[in-house]
Design an enzyme around this catalytic site. Structure first.
Site, PDB file in Angstrom:
ATOM      1  N   ASP A 171       5.040   2.171   0.320  1.00 14.98           N
ATOM      2  CA  ASP A 171       5.778   1.827  -0.657  1.00 14.98           C
ATOM      3  C   ASP A 171       5.448   2.514  -2.179  1.00 14.98           C
ATOM      4  O   ASP A 171       6.156   2.032  -3.077  1.00 14.98           O
ATOM      5  CB  ASP A 171       5.860   0.006  -0.791  1.00 14.98           C
ATOM      6  CG  ASP A 171       4.601  -0.466  -1.095  1.00 14.98           C
ATOM      7  OD1 ASP A 171       3.617   0.262  -1.190  1.00 14.98           O
ATOM      8  OD2 ASP A 171       4.261  -1.737  -1.056  1.00 14.98           O
ATOM      9  N   SER A 172       4.443   3.057  -1.968  1.00 11.21           N
ATOM     10  CA  SER A 172       4.295   3.885  -3.478  1.00 11.21           C
ATOM     11  C   SER A 172       5.532   4.816  -3.542  1.00 11.21           C
ATOM     12  O   SER A 172       5.753   5.449  -4.675  1.00 11.21           O
ATOM     13  CB  SER A 172       2.993   4.784  -3.378  1.00 11.21           C
ATOM     14  OG  SER A 172       3.095   5.557  -1.923  1.00 11.21           O
ATOM     15  N   ASP A 215       5.486   1.403   5.487  1.00 14.00           N
ATOM     16  CA  ASP A 215       5.030   0.264   4.819  1.00 14.00           C
ATOM     17  C   ASP A 215       6.080  -0.830   4.722  1.00 14.00           C
ATOM     18  O   ASP A 215       7.296  -0.574   4.771  1.00 14.00           O
ATOM     19  CB  ASP A 215       4.840   0.669   3.588  1.00 14.00           C
ATOM     20  CG  ASP A 215       3.331   0.530   2.863  1.00 14.00           C
ATOM     21  OD1 ASP A 215       2.620  -0.385   3.609  1.00 14.00           O
ATOM     22  OD2 ASP A 215       3.157   0.737   1.701  1.00 14.00           O
ATOM     23  N   LYS A 223       2.640  -1.178   8.411  1.00 12.21           N
ATOM     24  CA  LYS A 223       1.584  -1.413   7.563  1.00 12.21           C
ATOM     25  C   LYS A 223       1.877  -2.943   6.643  1.00 12.21           C
ATOM     26  O   LYS A 223       2.992  -2.693   6.249  1.00 12.21           O
ATOM     27  CB  LYS A 223       0.797  -0.354   6.739  1.00 12.21           C
ATOM     28  CG  LYS A 223      -0.164  -0.873   5.505  1.00 12.21           C
ATOM     29  CD  LYS A 223      -0.857   0.367   5.106  1.00 12.21           C
ATOM     30  CE  LYS A 223      -0.394   0.786   3.686  1.00 12.21           C
ATOM     31  NZ  LYS A 223      -0.041  -0.115   2.675  1.00 12.21           N
ATOM     32  N   GLU A 236       0.436  -5.633   3.576  1.00 10.67           N
ATOM     33  CA  GLU A 236      -0.955  -6.198   2.678  1.00 10.67           C
ATOM     34  C   GLU A 236      -1.291  -7.536   2.577  1.00 10.67           C
ATOM     35  O   GLU A 236      -0.452  -8.433   2.990  1.00 10.67           O
ATOM     36  CB  GLU A 236      -0.165  -5.747   1.144  1.00 10.67           C
ATOM     37  CG  GLU A 236      -0.122  -4.359   1.009  1.00 10.67           C
ATOM     38  CD  GLU A 236       0.094  -4.187  -0.442  1.00 10.67           C
ATOM     39  OE1 GLU A 236       0.268  -5.071  -1.481  1.00 10.67           O
ATOM     40  OE2 GLU A 236       0.437  -3.014  -0.938  1.00 10.67           O
ATOM     41  N   GLU A 266      -8.399  -0.671  -0.186  1.00 13.52           N
ATOM     42  CA  GLU A 266      -7.969   0.340  -1.215  1.00 13.52           C
ATOM     43  C   GLU A 266      -8.703  -0.604  -2.541  1.00 13.52           C
ATOM     44  O   GLU A 266      -8.762  -1.872  -2.762  1.00 13.52           O
ATOM     45  CB  GLU A 266      -6.560   0.036  -1.437  1.00 13.52           C
ATOM     46  CG  GLU A 266      -6.048   0.674  -2.743  1.00 13.52           C
ATOM     47  CD  GLU A 266      -4.666   0.727  -3.044  1.00 13.52           C
ATOM     48  OE1 GLU A 266      -3.953   0.353  -2.225  1.00 13.52           O
ATOM     49  OE2 GLU A 266      -4.003   1.185  -3.994  1.00 13.52           O
TER      50      GLU A 266
HETATM   51  O1  KIV Z   1       2.081   2.710  -0.472  1.00 12.53           O
HETATM   52  C1  KIV Z   1       1.221   3.468  -0.243  1.00 12.53           C
HETATM   53  O2  KIV Z   1       0.979   4.785  -0.704  1.00 12.53           O
HETATM   54  C2  KIV Z   1      -0.013   2.805   0.207  1.00 12.53           C
HETATM   55  C3  KIV Z   1      -1.414   4.001   0.355  1.00 12.53           C
HETATM   56  C4  KIV Z   1      -1.833   4.113  -1.017  1.00 12.53           C
HETATM   57  C5  KIV Z   1      -2.468   3.269   1.102  1.00 12.53           C
HETATM   58  O3  KIV Z   1      -0.138   1.771   0.575  1.00 12.53           O
END
Ligand code: KIV
Length: 292
Positions: A47-48, A93, A122, A124, A191
């Site tokens: 989600d970056s 994500d 993934k 959080e 992280e």
């Molecule tokens: O969204 C992302 O890029 C991440 C990584 C930094 C692990 O969650």
């Protein structure tokens, strides 16, 4: 084509003799193909995306549809990759609010990402996310955990801050990791935590930990594509080593293009298509010198 698998990743503990895992983010087809050609083990459509690609200030703005759109692009890129070596495992994500409103919503959103091409998702959070992790795993979708500095909690944390600096917080991180592993997570991202805490957590769990800003003792490392390549100056986290200065190279190339256009150096005759002399003449044009 051979591909990295969830069971293969799950068993990749450095203490058992595995090489550290390499994970990188990617958001489009060329990025996916480059990561495959580079031999990475896992691609994360993170989600970056919000900050690295879409220009937002935090990750809270992206939706499941956004992540699915970019996951599908990376997946198409991997399918058409001509590089050798096993395809990276493709993890998507789960964005903020895609798994916070109940397990049924979470499973449905995870399925959307799998249908877009992801092999795992993934999400959080620690203890309070266990019901969601269990529900998604129960639906046969592998889950990667993510604890420590969790950017979707930016407001609750009061900013992007290193986590687990104090005794109780460090132990809580270890407990979260153990609980996530018991709930079925096949790997856990750590992280923004002190190196010794990452080491303690890594020792405490049977699944691999993948660090970002967590020191060298984890079972793998992940970085954001744009940070590895030096695409932007805006944010330069201490932990993000740059392996190229693609941003500078891009500006230089675009500037050279602009200069060539303004100086009428681009395009040249070789960079243009031509009519045959006959057609040029029939159109009362001059300079036709054979078609190409
Ligand atoms: O969204 C992302 O890029 C991440 C990584 C930094 C692990 O969650």
């Amino acid at each position: 084509m051979r591909t990295h698998t969830v069971p293969g990743i799950r068993s990749s503990k450095v203490r058992a003799g595995s090489d550290p895992l390499v994970m990188v983010t990617a958001y489009d087809a060329p990025g996916g193909r480059q990561a495959h050609a580079a031999g990475v083990d896992i691609i994360l459509v993170g989600d970056s995306l919000a900050m690295a690609v879409l220009g937002y200030d935090d990750t809270l703005q992206v939706t499941t549809e956004d992540i699915a759109h970019h996951t599908a692009a990376v997946h198409r890129g991997l399918r058409s990759s001509t590089a050798e070596g096993p395809l990276p495992l493709l993890v998507a994500d789960m964005p903020w609010m895609s798994y916070h409103t109940g397990t049924a919503d979470a499973v449905r959103n995870a399925a959307t990402l799998v249908r877009a091409g992801a092999q795992a998702v993934k999400l959080e959070g620690g203890g309070k996310r266990l019901p969601v992790v269990e529900a998604i795993v129960e639906a046969e979708i592998p889950v990667m955990g993510h604890i420590g500095l969790t950017p979707q909690s930016v407001h609750a944390m009061g900013g992007f801050r290193v986590q687990g600096r104090h005794h109780d917080a460090a132990l809580a991180l270890r407990d979260d990791a153990k609980a996530l592993a018991s709930a079925g997570c096949f790997a856990i991202v750590l992280e923004g935590v002190p190196d010794k805490v990452a080491e303690m957590v890594t020792e405490a769990v049977e699944v691999p930990t993948i660090g970002i800003g967590a020191g060298p003792a984890t079972d793998g490392q992940v970085l954001v594509y744009h940070d590895v390549l030096g695409i932007e100056e805006r944010v330069r986290p201490k932990f993000a080593r740059r392996y190229a200065e693609i941003g500078e190279a891009s500006v230089a190339a675009l500037r050279a293009f602009a200069e060539d256009v303004r100086a009428r150096r681009f395009p040249t005759d070789d960079e243009s298509y031509h009519l045959s002399a006959e057609v040029a003449e029939s159109l009362s044009l001059y300079g036709g010198s054979g078609s190409d």
